[in-house]
Design a protein around this motif. Structure first.
Motif, PDB file in Angstrom:
ATOM      1  N   ARG A  23     -50.507 -14.175   6.530  1.00  0.00           N
ATOM      2  CA  ARG A  23     -50.656 -14.497   5.235  1.00  0.00           C
ATOM      3  C   ARG A  23     -51.818 -15.595   4.992  1.00  0.00           C
ATOM      4  N   LEU A  24     -52.014 -16.326   5.988  1.00  0.00           N
ATOM      5  CA  LEU A  24     -53.009 -17.451   5.616  1.00  0.00           C
ATOM      6  C   LEU A  24     -54.332 -16.864   5.654  1.00  0.00           C
ATOM      7  N   ASN A  25     -54.572 -16.027   6.597  1.00  0.00           N
ATOM      8  CA  ASN A  25     -55.883 -15.404   7.116  1.00  0.00           C
ATOM      9  C   ASN A  25     -56.111 -14.537   5.912  1.00  0.00           C
ATOM     10  N   CYS A  26     -55.173 -13.599   5.291  1.00  0.00           N
ATOM     11  CA  CYS A  26     -55.366 -12.957   4.008  1.00  0.00           C
ATOM     12  C   CYS A  26     -55.708 -13.672   2.806  1.00  0.00           C
ATOM     13  N   SER A  27     -55.018 -14.779   2.675  1.00  0.00           N
ATOM     14  CA  SER A  27     -55.424 -15.711   1.670  1.00  0.00           C
ATOM     15  C   SER A  27     -56.931 -16.069   1.901  1.00  0.00           C
ATOM     16  N   LYS A  28     -57.409 -16.248   2.682  1.00  0.00           N
ATOM     17  CA  LYS A  28     -58.641 -16.906   2.965  1.00  0.00           C
ATOM     18  C   LYS A  28     -59.619 -15.692   2.588  1.00  0.00           C
ATOM     19  N   LYS A  29     -59.351 -14.531   3.287  1.00  0.00           N
ATOM     20  CA  LYS A  29     -60.104 -13.240   2.876  1.00  0.00           C
ATOM     21  C   LYS A  29     -60.078 -13.176   1.227  1.00  0.00           C
ATOM     22  N   LEU A  30     -59.075 -13.141   0.667  1.00  0.00           N
ATOM     23  CA  LEU A  30     -58.856 -12.764  -0.719  1.00  0.00           C
ATOM     24  C   LEU A  30     -59.663 -13.795  -1.617  1.00  0.00           C
ATOM     25  N   ALA A  74     -44.556 -10.434   6.845  1.00  0.00           N
ATOM     26  CA  ALA A  74     -45.825 -10.932   8.041  1.00  0.00           C
ATOM     27  C   ALA A  74     -45.730 -12.170   8.208  1.00  0.00           C
ATOM     28  N   SER A  75     -46.222 -12.705   9.291  1.00  0.00           N
ATOM     29  CA  SER A  75     -46.289 -13.910   9.870  1.00  0.00           C
ATOM     30  C   SER A  75     -46.852 -14.751   8.940  1.00  0.00           C
ATOM     31  N   HIS A 106     -55.149  -4.880  -2.672  1.00  0.00           N
ATOM     32  CA  HIS A 106     -54.488  -4.811  -1.383  1.00  0.00           C
ATOM     33  C   HIS A 106     -54.536  -6.258  -0.375  1.00  0.00           C
ATOM     34  N   MET A 107     -55.549  -7.063  -0.527  1.00  0.00           N
ATOM     35  CA  MET A 107     -55.529  -8.119   0.175  1.00  0.00           C
ATOM     36  C   MET A 107     -54.579  -9.124  -0.482  1.00  0.00           C
ATOM     37  N   GLN A 108     -54.308  -8.961  -1.780  1.00  0.00           N
ATOM     38  CA  GLN A 108     -53.276  -9.880  -2.348  1.00  0.00           C
ATOM     39  C   GLN A 108     -51.797  -9.444  -1.852  1.00  0.00           C
ATOM     40  N   ILE A 109     -51.607  -8.208  -1.504  1.00  0.00           N
ATOM     41  CA  ILE A 109     -50.479  -7.705  -1.225  1.00  0.00           C
ATOM     42  C   ILE A 109     -50.185  -8.185   0.375  1.00  0.00           C
ATOM     43  N   GLU A 110     -51.232  -8.226   1.040  1.00  0.00           N
ATOM     44  CA  GLU A 110     -51.249  -8.773   2.515  1.00  0.00           C
ATOM     45  C   GLU A 110     -50.761 -10.217   2.379  1.00  0.00           C
TER      46      GLU A 110
END
Length: 200
Positions: free
Chosen positions: A143-150, A138-139, A128-132
């Motif tokens: 996407r950058l924040n979610c990529s870091k979390k991923l 999305a802004s 689900h983080m990959q989807i985000e």
């Protein structure tokens, strides 16, 4: 048991669920019953359905009656998840039944199946983080924040996988020993939950 294969089974279950993305889709477990693969697929399917039930129940527009029904369904799902962890631990116990623990063998705070439970949930987080991270509407900041979390989640997958492999090796070599403890959840038991037995 191969941890990389376990992750692949979790990924297969998640992908199969998202063909319909419907919490009422019947499971179609491709693995033979009484196998560890069957249990792992079932475990992740239950986790995946519950993930989406948890999303649904958080809708601000949800009808209270529907929310109560969902809450009870989530409670039942939690019980099923716990039961499956215990089944998986029983499978591990059989695998190591012939191993004689060394005199200085130690006991681990977490059983193999509870570690695998964490790995199953982690695979859902990664999916689900990959989807985000890829969500076009999305802004860029999102996407950058979610990529870091991923990236953190992927590191956690690697670390947890290594820890499970090491734990299983310790059981194989007799450096650790395991027991299966029943969780003894009380809230679903009419004889143990006072709210239930006082309202019979």
């Amino acid at each position: 048991m191969n941890i990389a294969q376990s992750i692949q089974i979790f990924q297969q279950s998640i992908a199969d669920y998202h063909i319909t993305d419907d919490v009422d889709t019947p499971i179609n477990n491709p693995y033979a019953k009484e196998t560890i693969e069957h249990l792992l697929y079932l475990k992740n399917w239950v986790d995946t359905v519950q993930w989406h039930l948890e999303d649904i129940i958080r809708s601000p527009a949800i009808d209270p009656v529907e929310a109560l029904a969902l809450k009870r369904r989530i409670d039942a799902s939690n019980q099923q998840r716990t039961d499956l962890v215990e089944y998986i631990d029983s499978w591990f116990l059989q695998q190591y039944a012939s191993v004689t623990p060394k005199e200085n063998a130690t006991f681990n705070t977490e059983s193999p199946a509870w570690a695998i439970d964490r790995l199953s949930i982690l695979e859902l987080k990664i999916y689900h983080m990959q989807i985000e991270a890829d969500r076009a509407e999305a802004s860029e900041e999102h996407r950058l924040n979610c990529s870091k979390k991923l990236q953190v989640l992927l590191t956690q997958r690697e670390d947890l996988s290594t820890a499970i492999i090491q734990l299983l090796a310790d059981f194989t070599n007799g450096n650790k020993y395991m027991k299966v403890y029943k969780q003894m959840k009380m809230y679903n038991d009419e004889s143990l939950n006072p709210v239930l037995y006082n309202n019979k």
